[in-house]
Design a protein around this motif. Structure first.
Motif, PDB file in Angstrom:
ATOM      1  N   ILE A   1       0.854  -1.374   0.279  1.00 39.53           N
ATOM      2  CA  ILE A   1       0.378   0.199   0.418  1.00 39.53           C
ATOM      3  C   ILE A   1       0.873   0.919   0.333  1.00 39.53           C
ATOM      4  N   ARG A   2       1.818   1.269   1.012  1.00 41.20           N
ATOM      5  CA  ARG A   2       2.818   2.947   0.999  1.00 41.20           C
ATOM      6  C   ARG A   2       3.652   2.745  -0.790  1.00 41.20           C
ATOM      7  N   ARG A   3       3.824   1.117  -0.628  1.00 40.15           N
ATOM      8  CA  ARG A   3       5.059   1.433  -2.441  1.00 40.15           C
ATOM      9  C   ARG A   3       3.685   1.816  -3.151  1.00 40.15           C
ATOM     10  N   LEU A   4       1.972   1.853  -3.447  1.00 40.81           N
ATOM     11  CA  LEU A   4       0.884   2.653  -4.512  1.00 40.81           C
ATOM     12  C   LEU A   4       0.803   3.544  -3.894  1.00 40.81           C
ATOM     13  N   ASN A   5       1.369   4.380  -2.513  1.00 38.73           N
ATOM     14  CA  ASN A   5       0.790   5.571  -1.752  1.00 38.73           C
ATOM     15  C   ASN A   5       1.666   6.334  -2.939  1.00 38.73           C
ATOM     16  N   LEU A   6       3.411   6.174  -2.923  1.00 41.05           N
ATOM     17  CA  LEU A   6       4.489   6.903  -3.968  1.00 41.05           C
ATOM     18  C   LEU A   6       4.015   6.921  -4.649  1.00 41.05           C
ATOM     19  N   GLN A   7       3.731   5.392  -5.418  1.00 42.76           N
ATOM     20  CA  GLN A   7       4.097   5.448  -7.225  1.00 42.76           C
ATOM     21  C   GLN A   7       2.921   6.973  -7.502  1.00 42.76           C
ATOM     22  N   ARG A   8       2.001   6.197  -6.737  1.00 39.58           N
ATOM     23  CA  ARG A   8       0.344   7.174  -7.473  1.00 39.58           C
ATOM     24  C   ARG A   8       1.185   8.984  -7.014  1.00 39.58           C
ATOM     25  N   TYR A   9       1.382   9.203  -5.639  1.00 34.90           N
ATOM     26  CA  TYR A   9       2.190  10.913  -5.627  1.00 34.90           C
ATOM     27  C   TYR A   9       2.794  11.355  -6.516  1.00 34.90           C
ATOM     28  N   LEU A  10       4.172  10.574  -6.937  1.00 34.14           N
ATOM     29  CA  LEU A  10       5.042  10.267  -8.112  1.00 34.14           C
ATOM     30  C   LEU A  10       4.540  11.099  -9.373  1.00 34.14           C
ATOM     31  N   ASN A  11       3.850   9.734  -9.961  1.00 34.82           N
ATOM     32  CA  ASN A  11       2.948  10.027 -11.085  1.00 34.82           C
ATOM     33  C   ASN A  11       2.565  11.084 -11.160  1.00 34.82           C
ATOM     34  N   ALA A  12       1.392  11.538  -9.854  1.00 30.47           N
ATOM     35  CA  ALA A  12       0.579  12.846 -10.259  1.00 30.47           C
ATOM     36  C   ALA A  12       1.498  14.242 -10.314  1.00 30.47           C
ATOM     37  N   ALA A  13       2.525  13.860  -9.588  1.00 28.15           N
ATOM     38  CA  ALA A  13       3.778  15.084  -9.265  1.00 28.15           C
ATOM     39  C   ALA A  13       4.255  15.287 -11.033  1.00 28.15           C
ATOM     40  N   VAL A  14       4.594  13.886 -11.172  1.00 32.07           N
ATOM     41  CA  VAL A  14       5.271  14.693 -13.200  1.00 32.07           C
ATOM     42  C   VAL A  14       4.203  14.982 -13.625  1.00 32.07           C
ATOM     43  N   ASN A  15       2.748  14.708 -13.590  1.00 36.37           N
ATOM     44  CA  ASN A  15       1.982  14.870 -14.694  1.00 36.37           C
ATOM     45  C   ASN A  15       1.836  16.257 -14.990  1.00 36.37           C
ATOM     46  N   CYS A  16       1.615  16.882 -13.237  1.00 32.94           N
ATOM     47  CA  CYS A  16       0.682  18.023 -12.885  1.00 32.94           C
ATOM     48  C   CYS A  16       1.923  19.163 -12.864  1.00 32.94           C
ATOM     49  N   GLY A  17       2.721  18.722 -12.808  1.00 35.79           N
ATOM     50  CA  GLY A  17       3.827  19.987 -12.314  1.00 35.79           C
ATOM     51  C   GLY A  17       4.238  20.033 -10.869  1.00 35.79           C
ATOM     52  N   VAL A  18       5.684  20.406 -10.546  1.00 35.38           N
ATOM     53  CA  VAL A  18       5.735  21.072  -9.432  1.00 35.38           C
ATOM     54  C   VAL A  18       6.787  21.473  -9.441  1.00 35.38           C
ATOM     55  N   GLU A  19       6.640  22.926  -9.284  1.00 38.14           N
ATOM     56  CA  GLU A  19       7.746  24.427  -8.898  1.00 38.14           C
ATOM     57  C   GLU A  19       9.055  24.127  -7.537  1.00 38.14           C
TER      58      GLU A  19
ATOM     59  N   LYS B   1      -0.324  22.274   6.922  1.00 37.78           N
ATOM     60  CA  LYS B   1      -0.898  23.876   7.781  1.00 37.78           C
ATOM     61  C   LYS B   1      -0.502  24.987   7.079  1.00 37.78           C
ATOM     62  N   ILE B   2       0.934  25.353   6.387  1.00 41.13           N
ATOM     63  CA  ILE B   2       1.164  26.072   5.751  1.00 41.13           C
ATOM     64  C   ILE B   2       1.208  25.968   4.132  1.00 41.13           C
ATOM     65  N   ILE B   3       1.295  24.111   4.067  1.00 47.82           N
ATOM     66  CA  ILE B   3       0.640  24.082   2.531  1.00 47.82           C
ATOM     67  C   ILE B   3      -0.637  24.942   2.199  1.00 47.82           C
ATOM     68  N   ARG B   4      -1.879  24.508   3.079  1.00 48.44           N
ATOM     69  CA  ARG B   4      -2.927  24.980   2.715  1.00 48.44           C
ATOM     70  C   ARG B   4      -2.654  26.434   2.307  1.00 48.44           C
ATOM     71  N   GLU B   5      -1.584  27.034   3.518  1.00 45.30           N
ATOM     72  CA  GLU B   5      -1.656  29.076   3.655  1.00 45.30           C
ATOM     73  C   GLU B   5      -1.689  28.898   1.763  1.00 45.30           C
ATOM     74  N   VAL B   6       0.113  28.547   1.996  1.00 48.75           N
ATOM     75  CA  VAL B   6       0.274  29.340   0.442  1.00 48.75           C
ATOM     76  C   VAL B   6      -0.323  28.301  -1.084  1.00 48.75           C
ATOM     77  N   ASP B   7      -0.969  27.588  -0.484  1.00 45.06           N
ATOM     78  CA  ASP B   7      -1.704  27.061  -2.294  1.00 45.06           C
ATOM     79  C   ASP B   7      -0.905  26.474  -2.889  1.00 45.06           C
ATOM     80  N   ALA B   8       0.092  25.879  -2.170  1.00 49.63           N
ATOM     81  CA  ALA B   8       1.104  25.472  -3.499  1.00 49.63           C
ATOM     82  C   ALA B   8       1.140  23.674  -3.439  1.00 49.63           C
ATOM     83  N   LYS B   9       0.864  23.628  -4.805  1.00 48.86           N
ATOM     84  CA  LYS B   9       1.624  21.900  -4.979  1.00 48.86           C
ATOM     85  C   LYS B   9       2.996  21.627  -4.694  1.00 48.86           C
TER      86      LYS B   9
END
Length: 209
Positions: A37-55, A112-120
Motif C-alpha cells: 500500500i505504501r509503495r502504491l501511495n508513493l507511486q501514485r504521488y510521484l506520477n501525479a507530481a510528474v503529470n501536473c508539474g511541481v515548482e 497547515k502552511i501548504i494549505r495557506e500558501v496554496d502551492a502544489k
C-alpha cells in the motif's frame, strides 16, 4: 526514470536499525499488505507530481515513526493523507496500517502552511526511510553518514527528474546535505521543538504571502 522503477528500487534497500516503509512490516501496526500500500501511495504521488508539474520540493531529514513510516509519504501523516490526495487529484491514497489514524506534529505544521500558501509541492526526505534507536522502533534518530551515502544517488535522481524551481530544506540537516550535493537550497527552520512560527514565516517569505 519512472515512478514504478524508483519505488521498486527503494523497496530493495535494507539497513540494520532502519525501517523501510516500502519493504518492511511493523509487527505492531502493519498487516501483510502494508508495504505494498505504501509503495502504491508513493507511486501514485510521484506520477501525479510528474503529470501536473511541481515548482517546489520540500525536504525533511528522515521518515518519522508517526508519519512517513506509516503512510509512505514524507512529511505526511494519516490525518493529512487525504489533503495530499485531494490536492493532486489522485483519488487513491490509502491508509496502510491497522487501528486508528495517528497524528504527527511535523506533518500537521507542514500541511497547515501548504494549505495557506496554496502551492502544489512534492514532499520528500533526504534519507527516505525511518532510522530508530536500538531496541525501540517507535523512536526517531538521525541517519548515519554511511546510510545517507548509500541513498544519495536516489535523492539526486529524484530532484533531477522533478526539476523543481525551488528546493526547500526543512531544518539544518536537510539544508546542509542538499548544499553539499550541489543543489541551490532555500533553508527554513524545522517546525519541531518550538520552531513552528519560524518555519511558517520562512515559507511565507518564500511564497510572498
Amino acid at each position: 526514470m519512472n515512478a514504478e522503477l524508483f519505488v521498486n528500487h527503494l523497496s530493495q534497500i535494507t539497513f540494520n536499525g532502519v525501517f523501510n516503509p516500502y519493504r518492511d512490516i511493523c509487527d505492531e501496526y502493519d498487516h501483510s499488505e502494508s508495504p505494498a500500500i505504501r509503495r502504491l501511495n508513493l507511486q501514485r504521488y510521484l506520477n501525479a507530481a510528474v503529470n501536473c508539474g511541481v515548482e517546489s520540493v520540500w525536504l525533511g531529514r528522515d521518515c518519522g515513526y508517526r508519519g512517513a513510516r506509516r503512510t509512505g509519504i514524507a512529511l505526511t501523516d494519516e490525518m493529512t493523507l487525504e489533503a495530499l490526495d485531494y490536492m493532486f487529484e489522485i483519488n487513491g491514497l490509502a491508509k496502510a496500517t491497522i487501528g486508528q489514524p495517528v497524528k504527527e506534529r511535523t506533518a500537521t505544521e507542514v500541511w497547515k502552511i501548504i494549505r495557506e500558501v496554496d502551492a502544489k509541492v512534492f514532499l520528500w526526505n533526504i534519507f527516505p526511510f525511518h532510522p530508530f534507536e536500538a531496541g525501540n522502533q517507535m523512536s526517531n534518530r538521525c541517519h548515519s553518514a554511511r546510510e545517507f551515502n548509500e541513498c544519495k544517488e536516489l535523492l539526486c535522481c529524484l530532484l533531477e527528474w522533478l526539476q523543481p524551481k525551488i528546493i526547500v530544506g526543512i531544518g539544518a540537516d536537510a539544508q546542509k546535505a542538499l548544499s553539499r550535493l550541489g543543489f541551490n537550497v532555500s533553508p527554513v527552520r524545522h517546525p519541531s521543538y518550538g520552531g513552528n512560527l519560524e518555519f511558517a514565516n520562512g515559507i511565507r517569505q518564500l511564497y510572498s504571502t
